[in-house]
Scaffold this motif. Structure first.
Motif, mmCIF file in Angstrom:
data_model
loop_
_atom_site.group_PDB
_atom_site.id
_atom_site.type_symbol
_atom_site.label_atom_id
_atom_site.label_comp_id
_atom_site.label_asym_id
_atom_site.label_seq_id
_atom_site.Cartn_x
_atom_site.Cartn_y
_atom_site.Cartn_z
ATOM 1 N N LEU A 162 0.765 -1.043 0.017
ATOM 2 C CA LEU A 162 -0.016 0.118 0.058
ATOM 3 C C LEU A 162 0.820 1.293 -0.083
ATOM 4 C CD1 LEU A 162 -2.790 -1.022 2.654
ATOM 5 C CD2 LEU A 162 -2.961 -0.882 0.135
ATOM 6 N N ALA A 163 0.458 2.154 -0.833
ATOM 7 C CA ALA A 163 1.286 3.426 -0.760
ATOM 8 C C ALA A 163 0.825 4.174 0.074
ATOM 9 C CB ALA A 163 0.896 4.106 -2.299
ATOM 10 N N PRO A 164 1.997 5.319 0.545
ATOM 11 C CA PRO A 164 1.620 6.019 1.682
ATOM 12 C C PRO A 164 0.534 6.836 1.770
ATOM 13 C CG PRO A 164 3.926 6.198 1.185
ATOM 14 C CD PRO A 164 3.230 5.250 0.029
ATOM 15 N N GLN A 165 0.008 7.401 0.585
ATOM 16 C CA GLN A 165 -1.354 8.012 0.338
ATOM 17 C C GLN A 165 -2.683 7.428 0.606
ATOM 18 O OE1 GLN A 165 -1.774 11.544 0.273
ATOM 19 N NE2 GLN A 165 -3.573 11.106 0.703
ATOM 20 N N ARG A 166 -2.428 6.035 0.270
ATOM 21 C CA ARG A 166 -3.502 4.992 0.594
ATOM 22 C C ARG A 166 -3.807 4.976 2.049
ATOM 23 N NH1 ARG A 166 -5.703 0.036 -1.408
ATOM 24 N NH2 ARG A 166 -7.427 -0.415 -0.332
ATOM 25 N N VAL A 167 -2.593 4.793 2.750
ATOM 26 C CA VAL A 167 -2.762 4.487 4.098
ATOM 27 C C VAL A 167 -3.139 5.927 4.960
ATOM 28 C CG1 VAL A 167 -1.387 4.300 6.588
ATOM 29 C CG2 VAL A 167 -0.803 2.886 4.244
ATOM 30 N N VAL A 168 -2.838 6.917 4.341
ATOM 31 C CA VAL A 168 -3.425 8.306 4.865
ATOM 32 C C VAL A 168 -4.992 8.406 4.678
ATOM 33 C CG1 VAL A 168 -3.450 10.912 4.525
ATOM 34 C CG2 VAL A 168 -1.090 9.557 4.557
ATOM 35 N N ASP A 169 -5.283 8.016 3.422
ATOM 36 C CA ASP A 169 -6.833 7.904 3.210
ATOM 37 C C ASP A 169 -7.547 7.095 4.050
ATOM 38 O OD1 ASP A 169 -6.376 9.858 1.273
ATOM 39 O OD2 ASP A 169 -6.159 8.447 -0.488
ATOM 40 N N MET A 170 -6.736 5.989 4.457
ATOM 41 C CA MET A 170 -7.703 4.782 5.225
ATOM 42 C C MET A 170 -7.829 5.495 6.765
ATOM 43 S SD MET A 170 -5.746 1.203 3.864
ATOM 44 C CE MET A 170 -6.444 0.433 5.298
ATOM 45 N N VAL A 171 -6.837 6.167 7.140
ATOM 46 C CA VAL A 171 -6.691 6.682 8.386
ATOM 47 C C VAL A 171 -7.890 7.958 8.715
ATOM 48 C CG1 VAL A 171 -5.496 8.179 10.201
ATOM 49 C CG2 VAL A 171 -4.715 6.068 9.221
ATOM 50 N N THR A 172 -7.844 8.695 7.558
ATOM 51 C CA THR A 172 -8.801 9.841 7.621
ATOM 52 C C THR A 172 -10.271 9.529 7.246
ATOM 53 O OG1 THR A 172 -8.544 10.392 5.304
ATOM 54 C CG2 THR A 172 -7.064 11.550 6.754
ATOM 55 N N ALA A 173 -10.457 8.348 6.716
ATOM 56 C CA ALA A 173 -11.773 7.569 6.397
ATOM 57 C C ALA A 173 -12.094 7.135 7.832
ATOM 58 C CB ALA A 173 -11.631 6.678 5.303
ATOM 59 N N ALA A 174 -11.532 6.528 8.482
ATOM 60 C CA ALA A 174 -11.804 5.866 9.573
ATOM 61 C C ALA A 174 -12.166 6.703 10.728
ATOM 62 C CB ALA A 174 -10.852 4.682 10.097
ATOM 63 N N ASP A 175 -11.396 7.933 10.831
ATOM 64 C CA ASP A 175 -11.692 8.951 11.910
ATOM 65 C C ASP A 175 -12.867 9.220 12.320
ATOM 66 O OD1 ASP A 175 -10.676 10.618 14.026
ATOM 67 O OD2 ASP A 175 -10.340 12.327 12.627
ATOM 68 N N HIS A 176 -13.377 9.650 13.599
ATOM 69 C CA HIS A 176 -14.579 10.148 13.788
ATOM 70 C C HIS A 176 -14.367 11.135 14.851
ATOM 71 C CE1 HIS A 176 -18.282 9.728 16.505
ATOM 72 N NE2 HIS A 176 -18.683 9.151 15.276
ATOM 73 N N PRO A 177 -15.354 12.297 15.094
ATOM 74 C CA PRO A 177 -15.163 13.132 16.046
ATOM 75 C C PRO A 177 -15.148 13.011 17.447
ATOM 76 C CG PRO A 177 -16.734 13.690 14.237
ATOM 77 C CD PRO A 177 -16.412 12.376 14.271
ATOM 78 N N ASP A 178 -15.536 11.631 17.878
ATOM 79 C CA ASP A 178 -15.656 11.325 19.212
ATOM 80 C C ASP A 178 -14.234 10.580 19.424
ATOM 81 O OD1 ASP A 178 -17.964 12.557 19.534
ATOM 82 O OD2 ASP A 178 -18.993 10.574 19.358
ATOM 83 N N ALA A 179 -13.515 10.164 18.530
ATOM 84 C CA ALA A 179 -12.335 9.411 18.898
ATOM 85 C C ALA A 179 -11.225 10.274 19.258
ATOM 86 C CB ALA A 179 -11.885 8.711 17.529
ATOM 87 N N GLN A 180 -10.541 9.770 20.472
ATOM 88 C CA GLN A 180 -9.162 10.523 21.039
ATOM 89 C C GLN A 180 -7.903 10.095 19.940
ATOM 90 O OE1 GLN A 180 -10.357 8.890 24.779
ATOM 91 N NE2 GLN A 180 -9.749 10.912 25.339
ATOM 92 N N ALA A 181 -8.126 8.973 19.186
ATOM 93 C CA ALA A 181 -7.004 8.312 18.617
ATOM 94 C C ALA A 181 -7.321 7.608 17.526
ATOM 95 C CB ALA A 181 -5.975 7.835 19.419
#
Length: 239
Positions: A162-181
């Motif tokens: 997986l390319a770095p940008q794909r990993v970034v996209d996966m992380v941003t897509a999974a994030d939630h306002p209530d998540a601390q991490a």
């Protein structure tokens, strides 16, 4: 020189640890590749992957590196055993190695406790059913998983490409306002060179499998140093 021996299953992102070694300078991370029956993010294959026999063989190969601690550098091959099973698995590795030992799944729980984080989002490369086992592992320790993204990638080999940008996209897509991490649980994923980028993308700590694996191994030795570029987890030295 702190030496943490890594038992790493197969070939996918074992070179990721070289990034941390280059930044830390005084950390040695000898890697032994443990045997793999079938490269598949599937529960039966993962139970085989984390079997006592495969790990014991890896411990024997690590002996010449004289590690001060040993980490089973595999998340799915530890959390599928459940919390009690993962602890039993780590205890067997410790007994075989004669030094403290742990695993990536346990490291995630301990890292969250260290950072006083209880609400997380999970960015999983695994199929949904396997990712749910990780959610259950975290929940058993009182961690509230407020969001979870799974990407259905079956093999570790594919995750390693997986390319770095794909990993970034996966992380941003999974994030939630209530998540601390945001947690990235697959040791097959290259993340150690982009942790600052990941944290900047979501504005909160991002804990990745390879990052917490090394952190826990150093904790077992007795000290985790400050390592620039390794995210919030490595910003504060712990004696």
């Amino acid at each position: 020189m702190a030496t943490v021996g890594l038992l790493y299953p197969g070939h996918s992102a074992e070179d990721d640890f070289e990034t941390l070694v280059a930044l830390a300078g005084d950390v040695h991370l000898p890697v032994v590749i443990t045997s793999v029956g079938e490269d598949a993010h599937r529960v039966d294959a993962l139970l085989d992957l984390g079997s006592t026999e495969r790990l014991a063989d890896g411990v024997r190969q690590l002996a010449t590196s004289h590690p001060q601690a040993v980490m089973w550098a595999c998340t799915s091959g530890s959390f599928v055993f459940g919390p009690d099973g993962a602890r039993h698995q780590a205890a067997k590795v410790a007994a075989a190695a004669g030094v403290p030992a742990s695993s990536t799944s346990i490291a995630f729980v301990d890292a969250l406790r260290h950072l006083h984080i209880r609400r997380v989002a999970v960015a999983a490369s695994y199929p949904h059913d396997v990712a749910e086992h990780f959610v259950g592992f975290l929940s058993a320790d009182g961690v509230d998983v407020v969001a979870m993204g799974s990407h259905g990638i079956v093999t570790a080999a594919e995750v390693g490409t997986l390319a770095p940008q794909r990993v970034v996209d996966m992380v941003t897509a999974a994030d939630h306002p209530d998540a601390q991490a945001v947690l990235v649980p697959d040791t097959a994923m290259h993340t150690l060179g982009i942790i600052d980028r990941l944290e900047a993308a979501v504005g909160k700590p991002v804990l990745t499998a390879n990052q917490v694996t090394v952190w826990k191994g150093l904790q077992l030795i007795g000290r985790t140093p400050v390592i620039p570029g390794m995210g919030r987890l490595f910003q504060e030295e712990m004696q």
